[in-house]
Design a protein around this motif. Structure first.
Motif, short mmCIF file in Angstrom:
data_model
loop_
_atom_site.label_atom_id
_atom_site.label_comp_id
_atom_site.label_asym_id
_atom_site.label_seq_id
_atom_site.Cartn_x
_atom_site.Cartn_y
_atom_site.Cartn_z
N ARG A 76 14.00 48.50 50.08
CA ARG A 76 15.43 48.21 50.44
C ARG A 76 15.84 47.42 51.74
N LEU A 77 15.18 48.52 52.78
CA LEU A 77 15.29 48.04 54.26
C LEU A 77 14.86 46.60 54.50
N LYS A 78 13.76 46.21 53.98
CA LYS A 78 13.00 45.02 54.08
C LYS A 78 14.19 44.06 53.56
N LYS A 79 14.65 44.19 52.63
CA LYS A 79 15.54 43.23 51.98
C LYS A 79 16.69 42.90 52.83
N LYS A 80 17.25 44.10 53.22
CA LYS A 80 18.44 43.85 54.32
C LYS A 80 17.93 43.33 55.31
N LEU A 81 16.93 43.51 56.13
CA LEU A 81 16.64 42.60 57.16
C LEU A 81 15.93 41.46 56.83
N ASP A 82 15.88 41.19 55.91
CA ASP A 82 15.54 39.65 55.17
C ASP A 82 17.06 38.87 55.08
N GLU A 83 18.02 39.42 54.91
CA GLU A 83 19.29 39.05 54.56
C GLU A 83 19.80 38.01 55.77
N MET A 104 12.20 42.64 68.68
CA MET A 104 12.34 43.78 68.07
C MET A 104 12.47 43.68 66.70
N SER A 105 13.23 42.89 66.09
CA SER A 105 13.35 42.78 64.59
C SER A 105 11.77 42.28 64.10
N PHE A 106 11.37 41.48 64.81
CA PHE A 106 9.78 41.07 64.47
C PHE A 106 8.92 42.29 64.27
N GLU A 107 8.84 43.36 65.14
CA GLU A 107 8.05 44.46 65.25
C GLU A 107 8.52 45.27 63.89
N VAL A 108 9.88 45.45 63.76
CA VAL A 108 10.20 46.31 62.76
C VAL A 108 9.67 45.85 61.20
N THR A 109 9.93 44.30 61.11
CA THR A 109 9.34 43.77 59.75
C THR A 109 8.08 44.04 59.78
N GLU A 110 7.17 43.88 60.88
CA GLU A 110 5.64 44.04 60.78
C GLU A 110 5.19 45.41 60.46
N TYR A 111 6.09 46.35 61.10
CA TYR A 111 5.84 47.64 60.69
C TYR A 111 6.30 47.72 59.09
N ILE A 112 7.08 47.73 58.87
CA ILE A 112 7.57 47.56 57.49
C ILE A 112 6.69 47.08 56.35
N LYS A 113 6.15 45.96 56.73
CA LYS A 113 5.08 45.31 55.91
C LYS A 113 3.91 46.09 55.81
N GLN A 114 3.59 46.69 56.88
CA GLN A 114 2.11 47.28 57.06
C GLN A 114 2.32 48.57 56.09
N ARG A 115 3.62 49.55 56.26
CA ARG A 115 3.77 50.60 55.64
C ARG A 115 3.77 50.46 54.12
N LEU A 116 4.54 49.20 53.71
CA LEU A 116 4.55 48.86 52.34
C LEU A 116 3.09 48.97 51.77
N GLU A 117 2.28 48.16 52.39
CA GLU A 117 0.80 48.01 51.95
C GLU A 117 -0.09 49.36 52.04
N GLU A 118 0.30 49.88 53.11
CA GLU A 118 -0.48 51.23 53.02
C GLU A 118 -0.10 52.26 51.71
N LEU A 119 1.17 52.42 51.65
CA LEU A 119 1.75 53.14 50.78
C LEU A 119 1.72 52.79 49.31
N SER A 120 1.63 51.27 49.13
CA SER A 120 1.14 50.96 47.67
C SER A 120 -0.35 51.15 47.65
N LYS A 121 -1.13 51.18 48.39
CA LYS A 121 -2.42 51.41 48.28
C LYS A 121 -2.52 53.06 47.84
N THR A 122 -2.00 53.86 48.66
CA THR A 122 -1.77 55.16 48.29
C THR A 122 -1.42 55.72 47.04
N LYS A 123 -0.36 54.94 46.40
CA LYS A 123 0.33 55.00 45.34
C LYS A 123 -0.68 54.95 44.18
#
Length: 71
Positions: A64-71, A1-20
């Motif tokens: 922030r969420l990614k940082k919390k999950l990486d702790e 479960m945590s892996f899926e969330v981490t992958e999702y967050i990573k994907q969204r960070l990339e998408e949002l960075s490109k959009t921005k």
């Protein structure tokens, strides 16, 4: 479960960075003064600004969420 969330967050960070980035570059290309803009152009700029600020906020929260999950 945590892996899926981490992958999702990573994907969204990339998408949002490109959009921005794309939106910021679009906003930088404006060459008209405020007085020269049509109502449609003003609305398009406002929409792009909303996209830019939304992406900025989402990136901050996902970071922030990614940082919390990486702790």
């Amino acid at each position: 479960m945590s892996f899926e969330v981490t992958e999702y967050i990573k994907q969204r960070l990339e998408e949002l960075s490109k959009t921005k980035s794309d939106t910021f570059n679009w906003l930088k290309t404006g060459t008209k003064t405020v007085d020269e803009l049509t109502k449609d152009e003003e609305m398009e700029i406002l929409e792009k600004k909303m996209i830019y600020y939304s992406a900025t906020g989402a990136l901050e929260e996902l970071g922030r969420l990614k940082k919390k999950l990486d702790e």
